[in-house]
Design a protein around this motif. Structure first.
Motif, PDB file in Angstrom:
ATOM      1  N   ASP A 197     -72.499  -5.522 -46.968  1.00 45.08           N
ATOM      2  CA  ASP A 197     -72.681  -6.144 -45.656  1.00 45.08           C
ATOM      3  C   ASP A 197     -71.450  -6.994 -45.319  1.00 45.08           C
ATOM      4  OD1 ASP A 197     -75.235  -5.103 -45.682  1.00 45.08           O
ATOM      5  OD2 ASP A 197     -76.226  -7.033 -46.059  1.00 45.08           O
ATOM      6  N   LEU A 198     -71.182  -7.154 -44.030  1.00 49.51           N
ATOM      7  CA  LEU A 198     -70.106  -8.057 -43.605  1.00 49.51           C
ATOM      8  C   LEU A 198     -70.697  -9.220 -42.820  1.00 49.51           C
ATOM      9  CD1 LEU A 198     -67.225  -5.777 -42.221  1.00 49.51           C
ATOM     10  CD2 LEU A 198     -67.490  -6.766 -44.493  1.00 49.51           C
ATOM     11  N   PRO A 199     -70.251 -10.453 -43.116  1.00 51.68           N
ATOM     12  CA  PRO A 199     -70.757 -11.593 -42.347  1.00 51.68           C
ATOM     13  C   PRO A 199     -70.230 -11.574 -40.907  1.00 51.68           C
ATOM     14  CG  PRO A 199     -69.149 -12.332 -43.982  1.00 51.68           C
ATOM     15  CD  PRO A 199     -69.314 -10.856 -44.187  1.00 51.68           C
ATOM     16  N   ALA A 200     -70.888 -12.322 -40.041  1.00 46.95           N
ATOM     17  CA  ALA A 200     -70.446 -12.449 -38.652  1.00 46.95           C
ATOM     18  C   ALA A 200     -68.987 -12.890 -38.614  1.00 46.95           C
ATOM     19  CB  ALA A 200     -71.328 -13.469 -37.937  1.00 46.95           C
ATOM     20  N   TYR A 201     -68.220 -12.332 -37.700  1.00 48.24           N
ATOM     21  CA  TYR A 201     -66.823 -12.696 -37.411  1.00 48.24           C
ATOM     22  C   TYR A 201     -65.841 -12.339 -38.537  1.00 48.24           C
ATOM     23  CZ  TYR A 201     -68.988 -15.157 -33.551  1.00 48.24           C
ATOM     24  OH  TYR A 201     -69.722 -15.447 -32.432  1.00 48.24           O
ATOM     25  N   ALA A 202     -66.298 -11.636 -39.579  1.00 49.47           N
ATOM     26  CA  ALA A 202     -65.372 -11.252 -40.659  1.00 49.47           C
ATOM     27  C   ALA A 202     -64.439 -10.150 -40.180  1.00 49.47           C
ATOM     28  CB  ALA A 202     -66.169 -10.762 -41.861  1.00 49.47           C
ATOM     29  N   VAL A 203     -63.192 -10.155 -40.686  1.00 50.85           N
ATOM     30  CA  VAL A 203     -62.294  -9.001 -40.552  1.00 50.85           C
ATOM     31  C   VAL A 203     -62.206  -8.409 -41.950  1.00 50.85           C
ATOM     32  CG1 VAL A 203     -59.936  -8.231 -40.058  1.00 50.85           C
ATOM     33  CG2 VAL A 203     -60.958 -10.084 -38.700  1.00 50.85           C
ATOM     34  N   ALA A 204     -62.531  -7.142 -42.099  1.00 48.84           N
ATOM     35  CA  ALA A 204     -62.512  -6.503 -43.422  1.00 48.84           C
ATOM     36  C   ALA A 204     -61.649  -5.258 -43.351  1.00 48.84           C
ATOM     37  CB  ALA A 204     -63.928  -6.169 -43.867  1.00 48.84           C
ATOM     38  N   LEU A 205     -60.782  -5.110 -44.374  1.00 51.28           N
ATOM     39  CA  LEU A 205     -59.826  -3.999 -44.391  1.00 51.28           C
ATOM     40  C   LEU A 205     -59.894  -3.273 -45.721  1.00 51.28           C
ATOM     41  CD1 LEU A 205     -56.641  -5.903 -43.047  1.00 51.28           C
ATOM     42  CD2 LEU A 205     -58.330  -4.636 -41.709  1.00 51.28           C
ATOM     43  N   GLY A 206     -59.492  -1.996 -45.710  1.00 55.56           N
ATOM     44  CA  GLY A 206     -59.273  -1.238 -46.938  1.00 55.56           C
ATOM     45  C   GLY A 206     -60.502  -0.515 -47.455  1.00 55.56           C
ATOM     46  N   VAL A 207     -60.272   0.193 -48.587  1.00 55.74           N
ATOM     47  CA  VAL A 207     -61.326   0.987 -49.227  1.00 55.74           C
ATOM     48  C   VAL A 207     -61.380   0.588 -50.704  1.00 55.74           C
ATOM     49  CG1 VAL A 207     -62.130   3.318 -49.777  1.00 55.74           C
ATOM     50  CG2 VAL A 207     -60.807   2.924 -47.682  1.00 55.74           C
ATOM     51  N   PRO A 208     -62.466  -0.037 -51.161  1.00 51.78           N
ATOM     52  CA  PRO A 208     -63.583  -0.537 -50.367  1.00 51.78           C
ATOM     53  C   PRO A 208     -63.150  -1.741 -49.527  1.00 51.78           C
ATOM     54  CG  PRO A 208     -63.759  -1.315 -52.628  1.00 51.78           C
ATOM     55  CD  PRO A 208     -62.576  -0.395 -52.588  1.00 51.78           C
ATOM     56  N   ALA A 209     -63.825  -1.968 -48.423  1.00 50.20           N
ATOM     57  CA  ALA A 209     -63.395  -3.022 -47.492  1.00 50.20           C
ATOM     58  C   ALA A 209     -63.570  -4.405 -48.099  1.00 50.20           C
ATOM     59  CB  ALA A 209     -64.208  -2.911 -46.208  1.00 50.20           C
ATOM     60  N   ARG A 210     -62.547  -5.233 -47.933  1.00 54.10           N
ATOM     61  CA  ARG A 210     -62.597  -6.640 -48.373  1.00 54.10           C
ATOM     62  C   ARG A 210     -62.373  -7.531 -47.162  1.00 54.10           C
ATOM     63  NH1 ARG A 210     -64.599  -5.562 -53.081  1.00 54.10           N
ATOM     64  NH2 ARG A 210     -63.239  -4.536 -54.564  1.00 54.10           N
ATOM     65  N   THR A 211     -63.104  -8.630 -47.101  1.00 56.21           N
ATOM     66  CA  THR A 211     -62.916  -9.573 -45.988  1.00 56.21           C
ATOM     67  C   THR A 211     -61.599 -10.304 -46.185  1.00 56.21           C
ATOM     68  OG1 THR A 211     -65.281  -9.823 -45.638  1.00 56.21           O
ATOM     69  CG2 THR A 211     -63.882 -11.585 -44.804  1.00 56.21           C
ATOM     70  N   THR A 212     -60.708 -10.213 -45.163  1.00 58.20           N
ATOM     71  CA  THR A 212     -59.388 -10.844 -45.271  1.00 58.20           C
ATOM     72  C   THR A 212     -59.330 -12.166 -44.522  1.00 58.20           C
ATOM     73  OG1 THR A 212     -58.632  -9.559 -43.364  1.00 58.20           O
ATOM     74  CG2 THR A 212     -58.160  -8.646 -45.551  1.00 58.20           C
ATOM     75  N   ARG A 213     -60.206 -12.306 -43.501  1.00 56.43           N
ATOM     76  CA  ARG A 213     -60.172 -13.538 -42.699  1.00 56.43           C
ATOM     77  C   ARG A 213     -61.368 -13.512 -41.755  1.00 56.43           C
ATOM     78  NH1 ARG A 213     -58.074 -12.806 -37.470  1.00 56.43           N
ATOM     79  NH2 ARG A 213     -57.251 -10.711 -37.087  1.00 56.43           N
ATOM     80  N   PHE A 214     -61.510 -14.568 -40.946  1.00 54.52           N
ATOM     81  CA  PHE A 214     -62.543 -14.595 -39.901  1.00 54.52           C
ATOM     82  C   PHE A 214     -61.846 -14.684 -38.545  1.00 54.52           C
ATOM     83  CE2 PHE A 214     -64.804 -15.433 -43.708  1.00 54.52           C
ATOM     84  CZ  PHE A 214     -66.037 -14.834 -43.518  1.00 54.52           C
TER      85      PHE A 214
END
Ligand SMILES: CC(C)(COP(=O)(O)OP(=O)(O)OC[C@H]1O[C@@H](n2cnc3c(N)ncnc32)[C@H](O)[C@@H]1OP(=O)(O)O)[C@@H](O)C(=O)NCCC(=O)NCCS
Length: 222
Positions: A197-214
């Motif tokens: 799951d991704l939290p609200a306002y997260a920016v997630a990139l890559g495989v598997p996706a990682r949250t890089t910032r909000f």
């Protein structure tokens, strides 16, 4: 066949795609374009710019036209614009658009003002919110639930039972495995695969996706 008149808000590249879908849709006719940043009278999309959003109540009255589609690709701006126009025109009817080469399951639900582009597949039981954008060749699998103003970019894929919060963005070529939830205005970047799951306002990139910032909902991503 009687044709319903439709006004389009926006006149850029995204608007050209929507105008094409509209022309391919039986029973709909584009009668004018609304744009806050262009001069009235300028030719656009085979018709002309009739005025700004502030002019909409008058234009709708004059043309006896209450159907409007929002040709604004940015999710948060599209939602803000919808709220602004609703405050100006209480009789607005949001036109949804379905490309004839899209596949929509018989029991899928499509909200007012949503747009489903060429080659997209929306499978059984999916619920597409108001003003959502399902882009070219995107796949929304069975029982997904998309919050208002959320979007799936070209070639994006949502597995079954995925939930997108209001304004959430699955960018081009990105994928979300089944039953996950992306919070409101979360952004899954181009080519990424969400496995959590991704939290609200997260920016997630890559495989598997990682949250890089909000992010802020209004920031640029297109
Ligand atoms: C998410 C997105 C906005 C970029 O996020 P961002 O936080 O602004 O990233 P930046 O551009 O500041 O780049 C930060 C870093 O992430 C990398 N990066 C950017 N986007 C990436 C992506 N999608 N996947 C992997 N890495 C990425 C950059 O190369 C950069 O790396 P560096 O620090 O090593 O140089 C962009 O990737 C995206 O998906 N845009 C939407 C595209 C889209 O769907 N368009 C629809 C057209 S219809």
């Amino acid at each position: 066949m009687r044709q319903e008149s439709v006004l389009m808000v926006g006149s850029g590249g995204h608007a050209r795609v929507l105008a094409d879908i509209l022309h391919l849709s039986n029973g709909l006719r584009l009668v004018g374009v609304i744009d806050d940043f262009e001069m009235a009278g300028t030719p656009a999309l085979g018709v002309e710019i009739l005025g700004t959003c502030e002019d909409l109540p008058r234009i709708m009255r004059q043309l006896e036209c209450c159907r409007v589609v929002l040709a604004v690709g940015h999710n948060a701006r599209r939602l803000d614009l919808a709220a602004r126009i609703e405050s100006l025109c209480n009789d607005v009817v949001w036109q949804s658009l379905l490309h004839p080469a899209a596949v929509l399951a018989g029991d899928a639900v499509v909200g007012e003002g949503a747009v489903i582009m060429a080659g997209a597949i929306v499978n059984a039981g999916a619920q597409i919110g108001r003003h959502c954008l399902i882009n070219t060749s995107a796949i929304v699998e069975h029982d997904c639930k998309l919050g208002d103003g959320s979007s799936v970019g070209p070639g994006g894929v949502l597995g079954g039972n995925v939930r997108l919060g209001v304004g959430a963005i699955v960018a081009l070529g990105a994928g979300v495995i089944n039953a996950l939830e992306l919070g409101e205005h979360a952004l899954l970047g181009a080519g990424a695969t969400a496995v959590r799951d991704l939290p609200a306002y997260a920016v997630a990139l890559g495989v598997p996706a990682r949250t890089t910032r909000f992010r802020d909902a209004g920031e640029e991503y297109l």
